[in-house]
Design a protein around this motif. Structure first.
Motif, PDB file in Angstrom:
ATOM      1  N   VAL A 177       0.839  -1.204   0.000  1.00 55.30           N
ATOM      2  CA  VAL A 177       0.000   0.000   0.000  1.00 55.30           C
ATOM      3  C   VAL A 177       0.873   1.252   0.000  1.00 55.30           C
ATOM      4  N   LEU A 178       1.931   1.273   0.811  1.00 55.18           N
ATOM      5  CA  LEU A 178       2.834   2.425   0.835  1.00 55.18           C
ATOM      6  C   LEU A 178       3.507   2.620  -0.517  1.00 55.18           C
ATOM      7  N   LEU A 179       3.948   1.517  -1.113  1.00 53.18           N
ATOM      8  CA  LEU A 179       4.589   1.623  -2.426  1.00 53.18           C
ATOM      9  C   LEU A 179       3.589   2.114  -3.468  1.00 53.18           C
ATOM     10  N   GLY A 180       2.356   1.615  -3.403  1.00 54.72           N
ATOM     11  CA  GLY A 180       1.325   2.091  -4.314  1.00 54.72           C
ATOM     12  C   GLY A 180       1.038   3.566  -4.131  1.00 54.72           C
ATOM     13  N   THR A 181       1.102   4.041  -2.889  1.00 55.33           N
ATOM     14  CA  THR A 181       0.900   5.469  -2.624  1.00 55.33           C
ATOM     15  C   THR A 181       1.990   6.297  -3.280  1.00 55.33           C
ATOM     16  N   VAL A 182       3.226   5.809  -3.218  1.00 59.57           N
ATOM     17  CA  VAL A 182       4.345   6.521  -3.858  1.00 59.57           C
ATOM     18  C   VAL A 182       4.089   6.684  -5.348  1.00 59.57           C
ATOM     19  N   PRO A 225      11.631 -13.180  12.118  1.00 67.01           N
ATOM     20  CA  PRO A 225      11.644 -11.880  11.436  1.00 67.01           C
ATOM     21  C   PRO A 225      12.770 -10.967  11.900  1.00 67.01           C
ATOM     22  N   ASP A 226      13.340 -10.237  10.945  1.00 70.51           N
ATOM     23  CA  ASP A 226      14.340  -9.209  11.235  1.00 70.51           C
ATOM     24  C   ASP A 226      13.619  -7.872  11.285  1.00 70.51           C
ATOM     25  N   TRP A 227      13.147  -7.489  12.468  1.00 72.58           N
ATOM     26  CA  TRP A 227      12.310  -6.294  12.583  1.00 72.58           C
ATOM     27  C   TRP A 227      13.090  -5.011  12.345  1.00 72.58           C
ATOM     28  N   ALA A 228      14.414  -5.055  12.548  1.00 73.07           N
ATOM     29  CA  ALA A 228      15.221  -3.865  12.264  1.00 73.07           C
ATOM     30  C   ALA A 228      15.163  -3.528  10.773  1.00 73.07           C
ATOM     31  N   ARG A 229      15.272  -4.544   9.925  1.00 73.71           N
ATOM     32  CA  ARG A 229      15.181  -4.319   8.480  1.00 73.71           C
ATOM     33  C   ARG A 229      13.768  -3.901   8.087  1.00 73.71           C
ATOM     34  N   VAL A 230      12.781  -4.497   8.735  1.00 74.70           N
ATOM     35  CA  VAL A 230      11.396  -4.133   8.442  1.00 74.70           C
ATOM     36  C   VAL A 230      11.157  -2.658   8.738  1.00 74.70           C
ATOM     37  N   LEU A 231      11.585  -2.216   9.926  1.00 70.84           N
ATOM     38  CA  LEU A 231      11.365  -0.826  10.312  1.00 70.84           C
ATOM     39  C   LEU A 231      12.195   0.128   9.463  1.00 70.84           C
ATOM     40  N   GLY A 232      13.420  -0.276   9.116  1.00 71.75           N
ATOM     41  CA  GLY A 232      14.271   0.591   8.297  1.00 71.75           C
ATOM     42  C   GLY A 232      13.705   0.820   6.911  1.00 71.75           C
ATOM     43  N   ARG A 233      13.377  -0.263   6.214  1.00 74.12           N
ATOM     44  CA  ARG A 233      12.832  -0.127   4.850  1.00 74.12           C
ATOM     45  C   ARG A 233      11.411   0.420   4.887  1.00 74.12           C
ATOM     46  N   GLY A 234      10.635   0.000   5.881  1.00 76.78           N
ATOM     47  CA  GLY A 234       9.274   0.512   5.989  1.00 76.78           C
ATOM     48  C   GLY A 234       9.243   2.001   6.285  1.00 76.78           C
ATOM     49  N   ALA A 257      11.559   4.142   5.403  1.00 75.87           N
ATOM     50  CA  ALA A 257      11.964   4.824   4.173  1.00 75.87           C
ATOM     51  C   ALA A 257      10.791   4.923   3.199  1.00 75.87           C
ATOM     52  N   LEU A 258       9.997   3.859   3.095  1.00 75.17           N
ATOM     53  CA  LEU A 258       8.820   3.881   2.223  1.00 75.17           C
ATOM     54  C   LEU A 258       7.795   4.905   2.705  1.00 75.17           C
ATOM     55  N   LEU A 259       7.596   4.959   4.021  1.00 73.82           N
ATOM     56  CA  LEU A 259       6.639   5.912   4.585  1.00 73.82           C
ATOM     57  C   LEU A 259       7.058   7.348   4.295  1.00 73.82           C
TER      58      LEU A 259
END
Length: 249
Positions: A140-145, A215-224, A226-228
């Motif tokens: 959804v975030l990518l679609g918003t971009v 899950p690697d939540w650090a990578r999730v939060l980092g990339r997420g 950036a997308l936000l």
């Protein structure tokens, strides 16, 4: 304004069905064609190739469907609908981004259906519901971009042919300069570096990191994150281009 956009979709349910045909083709055609790729040395992803492919198809479906938001904006301009809304007190940001919100809702529903189809086809999701929620949120975030950028492009060029040309030019490079279909370890070095700066790959990294058994939540939060930030910047840009159009009317 979003309700108005959703009502237009509700009146043509065949559109939603048609938009699912291509993802299903990607899922099972590529899933069958490249299923032995997981046996190559360096392909570190666990599970079957279909497990690996589902997030790629979800993300690329989000991109391919939202890149055309600017076409709807141009149609509103040509019909004169947009100009009539300018005399109402409705928020200018809502005028410009209602179709982006509508596409975000549609993308979430489409993503859930693709995940379900993948599961029926034999895909596994070790990360469970939290991992799948991250996948849907990232799409959804990518679609918003891409939806907001498409709106901004429509405001700037005012020509359908330009939007078609830009979208056609970008879609395949964005797809293959990411880990949508191939593990980064098996890519050439220059492609890995390009993928690291590709928002499509950010969504894939966040999704796959959340969908693993550990899950690697650090990578999730980092990339997420950036997308936000990129989505917020794209929405701001689309709103600014709309204000420039408003002054020119």
């Amino acid at each position: 304004m979003t309700q108005r956009q959703l009502m237009a979709i509700a009146r043509q349910p065949a559109y939603v069905v048609i938009t699912l045909i291509q993802p299903v083709i990607w899922l099972f055609l590529f899933g069958s064609l490249f299923r032995k790729v997981v046996e190559l040395p360096g392909f570190t992803a666990s599970g079957t190739y279909l497990d690996y492919l589902v997030p790629g198809v979800v993300v690329m479906s989000a991109v391919s469907s939202t890149m055309w938001a600017g076409m709807g904006t141009l149609e509103e301009i040509e019909r004169g609908t947009l100009n009539r809304f300018l005399v109402t007190p409705v928020s200018r940001a809502a005028l410009m981004n209602a179709n982006v919100v509508q596409q975000g809702i549609t993308t979430a529903a489409q993503s859930a259906l693709i995940v379900l189809i993948g599961r029926l086809g034999g895909a596994h999701y070790p990360g469970g519901v939290p991992g799948l929620l991250v996948l849907v949120a990232a799409s959804v975030l990518l679609g918003t971009v891409f939806g907001a950028c498409s709106n901004a492009l429509g405001m700037l060029v005012r020509q359908r042919e330009s939007i078609i040309g830009v979208n056609t030019f970008l879609l395949l490079p964005l797809t293959f300069l990411s880990s949508a279909f191939m593990a980064p370890a098996l890519m050439p070095s220059w492609m890995r570096h390009a993928a690291s700066a590709n928002p499509v790959n950010w969504a894939l990294v966040a999704s796959r990191s959340a969908m693993t058994a550990d899950p690697d939540w650090a990578r999730v939060l980092g990339r997420g994150g950036a997308l936000l930030a990129l989505a917020a910047a794209a929405v701001w840009l689309s709103t600014r281009t709309f204000r420039a159009y408003q002054k020119a009317v």
